[in-house]
Design a protein around this motif. Structure first.
Motif, PDB file in Angstrom:
ATOM      1  N   LEU A 101     109.202   6.749-117.707  1.00  0.00           N
ATOM      2  CA  LEU A 101     109.849   5.953-116.663  1.00  0.00           C
ATOM      3  C   LEU A 101     109.157   4.598-116.495  1.00  0.00           C
ATOM      4  N   GLY A 102     109.967   3.531-116.602  1.00  0.00           N
ATOM      5  CA  GLY A 102     109.429   2.179-116.405  1.00  0.00           C
ATOM      6  C   GLY A 102     108.500   1.724-117.517  1.00  0.00           C
ATOM      7  N   GLY A 103     108.550   2.442-118.658  1.00  0.00           N
ATOM      8  CA  GLY A 103     107.613   2.143-119.747  1.00  0.00           C
ATOM      9  C   GLY A 103     108.080   1.007-120.643  1.00  0.00           C
ATOM     10  N   ARG A 104     107.419   0.900-121.815  1.00  0.00           N
ATOM     11  CA  ARG A 104     107.666  -0.179-122.783  1.00  0.00           C
ATOM     12  C   ARG A 104     107.490  -1.546-122.138  1.00  0.00           C
ATOM     13  N   ARG A 105     106.397  -1.698-121.440  1.00  0.00           N
ATOM     14  CA  ARG A 105     106.034  -2.999-120.862  1.00  0.00           C
ATOM     15  C   ARG A 105     104.519  -3.074-120.778  1.00  0.00           C
ATOM     16  N   ALA A 106     104.010  -4.308-120.649  1.00  0.00           N
ATOM     17  CA  ALA A 106     102.562  -4.488-120.554  1.00  0.00           C
ATOM     18  C   ALA A 106     102.023  -3.707-119.359  1.00  0.00           C
ATOM     19  N   PHE A 107     100.835  -3.157-119.515  1.00  0.00           N
ATOM     20  CA  PHE A 107     100.286  -2.289-118.471  1.00  0.00           C
ATOM     21  C   PHE A 107     100.195  -3.006-117.120  1.00  0.00           C
ATOM     22  N   HIS A 108      99.833  -4.303-117.139  1.00  0.00           N
ATOM     23  CA  HIS A 108      99.656  -4.993-115.848  1.00  0.00           C
ATOM     24  C   HIS A 108     100.988  -5.223-115.130  1.00  0.00           C
ATOM     25  N   LYS A 109     102.097  -4.978-115.856  1.00  0.00           N
ATOM     26  CA  LYS A 109     103.418  -5.129-115.214  1.00  0.00           C
ATOM     27  C   LYS A 109     104.021  -3.778-114.825  1.00  0.00           C
ATOM     28  N   GLN A 110     103.275  -2.723-115.069  1.00  0.00           N
ATOM     29  CA  GLN A 110     103.768  -1.362-114.811  1.00  0.00           C
ATOM     30  C   GLN A 110     103.734  -1.071-113.305  1.00  0.00           C
ATOM     31  N   ALA A 111     104.748  -0.400-112.794  1.00  0.00           N
ATOM     32  CA  ALA A 111     104.713   0.016-111.385  1.00  0.00           C
ATOM     33  C   ALA A 111     103.814   1.250-111.264  1.00  0.00           C
ATOM     34  N   GLY A 112     102.943   1.222-110.262  1.00  0.00           N
ATOM     35  CA  GLY A 112     101.994   2.322-110.079  1.00  0.00           C
ATOM     36  C   GLY A 112     102.689   3.665-109.930  1.00  0.00           C
ATOM     37  N   GLU A 113     103.832   3.661-109.235  1.00  0.00           N
ATOM     38  CA  GLU A 113     104.479   4.964-109.005  1.00  0.00           C
ATOM     39  C   GLU A 113     105.123   5.513-110.284  1.00  0.00           C
TER      40      GLU A 113
END
Ligand SMILES: NC(=O)c1ccc[n+]([C@@H]2O[C@H](COP(=O)([O-])OP(=O)(O)OC[C@H]3O[C@@H](n4cnc5c(N)ncnc54)[C@H](OP(=O)(O)O)[C@@H]3O)[C@@H](O)[C@H]2O)c1
Length: 247
Positions: free
Chosen positions: A96-108
């Motif tokens: 869920l919400g993946g395939r993006r840079a870690f710093h742009k990832q939503a914590g939840e």
């Protein structure tokens, strides 16, 4: 090959994530062998539709593996004659919400991915394994991923979750030596399922474009065939890891 110890008519299997993709294909394949399948996931209507089409007796079981209490109460929520589970397919998972840079990832989203792919898988195993050990009989199949063997950028949370599955599976297998319970990890590469749409919260157009970028992908049935192969082996054979990639 001598007869499989576990894949017998009337055996009971629990398949998590049976409402879509790989889990649904595995449930269908098991049912054609006469296995009684408990089809588990959150979307109960989909599970009911699946159960309606299966050949052997089957149960639609609403189960959120990220809910710790639900995992702890798993066995007590099943009808008594479905509790002696012979085969556990730990398949449910997401990115869920993946395939993006870690710093742009939503914590939840990060927490939900770990809670499902890692903690949920372990807790489900914790609910089922004691019974298997007592009966001296069982086969657990954990759905890992090629992302549990190698890392890529912009995929860090999912990669971490599948490395955890890989480590957990290999460590637990050593504990199970001589117990009568076998443990296999299947590690597929790209499989064309609803996985990408789930990652992007139902954005199917984006998901289709994602899959179309690759020359080839596995089908859920390809992975189900591999699962069946591991279950079919005689009791003295343990298939530890099976890596599948699109050719
Ligand atoms: N697709 C790939 O390229 C690929 C490659 C390697 C490994 N895998 C792994 O294969 C497994 C199955 O993925 P798939 O490709 O078949 O994806 P999918 O089509 O999106 O199916 C995922 C399944 O997991 C279930 N699920 C997700 N969160 C859950 C939760 N909290 N509780 C219970 N069930 C949950 C979903 O059911 P509900 O939403 O109804 O709960 C659904 O049935 C995953 O572990 C995935 O990591 C996939």
């Amino acid at each position: 090959m001598s007869e499989s110890a576990i894949l017998t008519k009337g055996a009971v299997a629990l398949v998590t994530g049976a409402s879509a993709g790989i889990g649904r294909a595995v449930a269908r394949a098991l049912s054609t062998r006469g296995v009684r399948v408990i089809c588990a996931a959150r979307r109960i209507e989909r599970l009911r539709a699946l159960v309606g089409e299966l050949e052997a007796p089957a149960l639609a079981f609403e189960f959120d593996i990220a809910d710790g209490e639900a995992a702890d109460e798993l066995l007590s929520r099943l009808p008594e004659d479905w509790r002696a589970i012979d085969i556990l397919i730990n398949n449910a998972g997401h990115d869920l919400g993946g395939r993006r840079a870690f710093h742009k990832q939503a914590g939840e989203d990060m927490a939900a991915t770990i809670q499902t792919n890692v903690t949920g898988l372990m807790r489900t195993t914790l609910a089922i394994l004691p019974g298997m050990r007592e009966r001296g009989r069982g086969h657990i199949v954990n759905m890992g991923s090629s992302s549990g063997l190698e890392w890529t950028a912009n995929h860090s949370v999912y990669v971490a979750s599948k490395f955890a599955v890989h480590g957990f599976t290999n460590s637990l297998r050593q504990e199970l030596q001589g117990s009568g319970v076998r443990l296999t990890e299947i590690l597929p590469g790209l499989v064309r399922t609803e996985f990408a749409a789930a990652r992007w919260r139902g954005d199917e157009e984006r998901a289709e474009k994602f899959y179309d970028k690759f020359d080839a992908a596995l089908s859920p049935e390809d992975v189900a065939d591999a699962v069946m192969y591991t279950l079919e082996t005689p009791a003295h054979v343990s298939i530890c890891d099976l890596v599948l990639r699109p050719a």
